[in-house]
Structure formats: C-alpha cells, structure tokens
Design an enzyme around this catalytic site. Structure first.
Site, PDB file in Angstrom:
ATOM      1  N   GLY A 166       1.041  -1.129  -0.012  1.00  0.00           N
ATOM      2  CA  GLY A 166       0.041   0.002  -0.176  1.00  0.00           C
ATOM      3  C   GLY A 166       0.831   1.182   0.029  1.00  0.00           C
ATOM      4  O   GLY A 166       1.272   1.670   1.079  1.00  0.00           O
ATOM      5  N   SER A 225      -0.573   7.277   1.390  1.00  0.00           N
ATOM      6  CA  SER A 225       0.048   8.623   2.164  1.00  0.00           C
ATOM      7  C   SER A 225       0.952   7.925   3.306  1.00  0.00           C
ATOM      8  O   SER A 225       2.205   8.249   3.446  1.00  0.00           O
ATOM      9  CB  SER A 225      -1.066   9.419   2.853  1.00  0.00           C
ATOM     10  N   ILE A 226       0.436   7.164   4.051  1.00  0.00           N
ATOM     11  CA  ILE A 226       1.266   6.524   5.464  1.00  0.00           C
ATOM     12  C   ILE A 226       2.375   5.362   4.693  1.00  0.00           C
ATOM     13  O   ILE A 226       3.399   5.587   5.250  1.00  0.00           O
ATOM     14  CB  ILE A 226       0.403   5.986   6.476  1.00  0.00           C
ATOM     15  N   LYS A 276      -6.918   4.123  18.970  1.00  0.00           N
ATOM     16  CA  LYS A 276      -6.597   4.967  17.824  1.00  0.00           C
ATOM     17  C   LYS A 276      -7.947   4.804  17.142  1.00  0.00           C
ATOM     18  O   LYS A 276      -8.571   6.119  16.467  1.00  0.00           O
ATOM     19  CB  LYS A 276      -5.593   4.171  17.053  1.00  0.00           C
ATOM     20  N   ASN A 290      -2.857  18.731   9.178  1.00  0.00           N
ATOM     21  CA  ASN A 290      -3.272  17.868   8.215  1.00  0.00           C
ATOM     22  C   ASN A 290      -4.850  17.829   7.958  1.00  0.00           C
ATOM     23  O   ASN A 290      -5.677  17.919   9.058  1.00  0.00           O
ATOM     24  CB  ASN A 290      -2.639  16.329   8.853  1.00  0.00           C
TER      25      ASN A 290
END
EC number: 1.1.1.169
Length: 309
Positions: free
Chosen positions: A7, A10-11, A180, A247
């Site tokens: 993947g 972004s991260i 989270k 962000n």
C-alpha cells in the site's frame, strides 16, 4: 532489514521513504501511477522534513519473503491485498498493520501467527503521485497482536527509530488499536463532515463537548468488550490533533478524491461491536451515516488536494 510496504498511499509512502533513507531494503507495492512516479523520479517527502529517495516499487508483491510486511492499504482492501501477497509471507515473515480501523489484524492472522498491531499518529498526505506531505510528526506504537511480546517486535522498533519514526513497543496492541480507532472516530468523523484540518477540532471550543462525547461512547463499548487501555483515548486524541493540526484526515482526503472511505471500519465497527454487547452507539452511527452520504455524493469526483495544504 528487508521490508515490503503493501500500500503506497500516504502513510505507506511516508514509512517506506523513511525506512529506505535509513538504508533498509524497502519495496513499495502500490498503484501503477504511484509506482511509475517513484521509479521515474523517486519518492519526495516534504513538510516536517524534506528529502527524496528511490526505493524499489512494484505493482506486484515479489515472491521472495521479506522480514517484515507492512500493511498500509485501506481497510476495505486488506483481504484482497493479503491474498495477492500470500506467496511472499514466509514462515519467518512478520506482518505489521499500521492501518486505521478495526479487524485488519484478525485477517492477517489467517495467513500467519506472526502479526503485529500498530498505530501511528503521523500526519501524511499524498498530494500527487510520488510526492508526500509529512503534515505532522507523531508517535508510533507496535506490539504482537492481540497481546504479548516478541524479540522481533523490539528489533522492528529499533529499525523504525533509527529511521526517524518515533516508535515504542506495547504488550497490549489491541488496546492501542481501539484507542486509535476511537481517536479516528472523532477526527475522521467530525473533520470529514466539517471539511476542516485536524487542528480546527481543538481550536473551536464549541466542538470540545461533542468530541468528548464521541470518544466516551467508543470507550464504553471497549469497556464492555474487556479492552484495557495503556493511554486514555482522550489524551491520545488531543495529542494527535496537536501533532497533526495542519493535516486533513485520511477519510476527508478519500472524499475529495472521490473514493471509498474506511468509515465502515472505524464508526461502522464501533457500532457493530456495540450491538454485539447489547449497546447502542448513536453518535458513531450518525457520523457513519453522514460520511457514507458524503462518500456517495462525491463518488467519482476529484478535487486538487494540494489546494488545501
């Protein structure tokens, strides 16, 4: 360490870039557009730090097993991604999920017992193919899933820290994943409905009450499931907002790209687990419905995300 990042969004791109810069053998596995951009011009990170690296990038998982396979795909793609990569999951390969949402580690456990759960509060945004904004430095916590400890987890944490990823080890990974998810239920829910940067949720005093109520609702569900926290989700919430105040949350980024979101695996999972113990989660259910509506309205439409940076 040989690391595959499944993947390259972004991260995934941020972690892959940092790990490659530190000298690890990194391969990013992602969409053709991102892979082509990386292979042509490298992977450029800017914001909190600025640098360019050129890790290996491919649209297919290599057959040779890595030491570590990082799951960074969207939660709705986890099952398909793992199936496509199953040939590279060796007996000694560990799988680490740094994804948002609940349920990804359970899917990974069907392929190997060597699974780590991870959370990160780093803010990242893929502003264009091959170019990632590091919008805010955060913390990363990893641990054997669902609980326990292993020497390899400590080794991974050391590799991450050497790469500039502030990482600690937990023996309660499932507790951190829930904490989270509760943080994301606030930031990704309210931030997407209001279309604001993370920092706005802390700067607007009128939003504090509803933010706390949403988080407490998730905490009550977790409590009924016997989940214990090492950090209170509210503490993690305010810290995450402050670290990533510039962000735009990942759900809003997906909405602006006209794509499917992970809301089913954040609010949807909290609602699902609530019902499993005879509870209701009305605030999460409302945000779930509203975000799904925005998703349908914006499906196929695109917006230049760099305009909001």
């Amino acid at each position: 360490m040989r690391i595959y990042v499944l993947g390259a969004g972004s991260i995934g791109s941020l972690f892959g870039a940092l790990l490659a810069r530190a000298g690890n053998d990194v391969t990013l596995i992602g969409r053709r557009e991102q892979v082509d951009a990386i292979n042509k011009n490298g992977l450029h990170v800017f914001g909190a730090e600025e640098f360019t690296v050129k890790p290996k990038a491919t649209i297919y998982a290599p057959e040779e097993p890595p030491d570590l396979l990082i799951l960074a795909v969207k939660s709705y793609s986890t099952k398909t991604a793992l199936e496509c990569a199953r040939q590279c999951i060796g007996r000694n390969t560990w799988v680490l999920s740094i994804q948002n949402g609940l349920g990804n580690e359970e899917l990974a456990l069907k392929y190997t017992p060597n699974v780590m759960g991870g959370v990160t509060t780093n803010g990242a945004m893929l502003v264009e193919w091959g170019k990632v904004l590091w919008a805010g430095k955060g913390i990363t916590v990893i641990g054997r899933y669902p609980t326990g400890r292993d020497d390899f987890v400590d080794e991974v944490a050391s590799v991450f820290n050497e790469a500039g990823i502030d990482t600690s080890v937990t023996e309660n990974a499932i507790g951190w994943k829930w904490a989270k998810a509760i943080v994301n239920s606030v930031i990704n829910g309210l931030g997407t409905v209001l279309e604001v940067k993370n920092g706005h949720l802390k700067d607007d005093p009128h939003l504090e009450g509803i933010s706390v109520d949403i988080a407490r609702e998730g905490c009550m569900v977790a409590q009924q499931l016997g989940i214990e926290f090492e950090i209170h989700p509210l503490e993690l919430l305010w810290d995450t907002i402050e670290r990533t105040r510039e962000n735009y949350n990942s759900t809003l980024q997906d909405i602006w790209r006209g794509r499917e979101t992970e809301v089913d695996y954040i609010h949807g999972k909290i609602v699902e687990y609530a019902r499993s113990v005879g509870m209701e989660a009305p605030r999460n259910e409302l945000l779930w419905v509203l975000v799904k509506a925005k998703e349908r309205i914006n499906r196929g439409k695109t917006r230049n995300i760099s305009e909001g940076c």
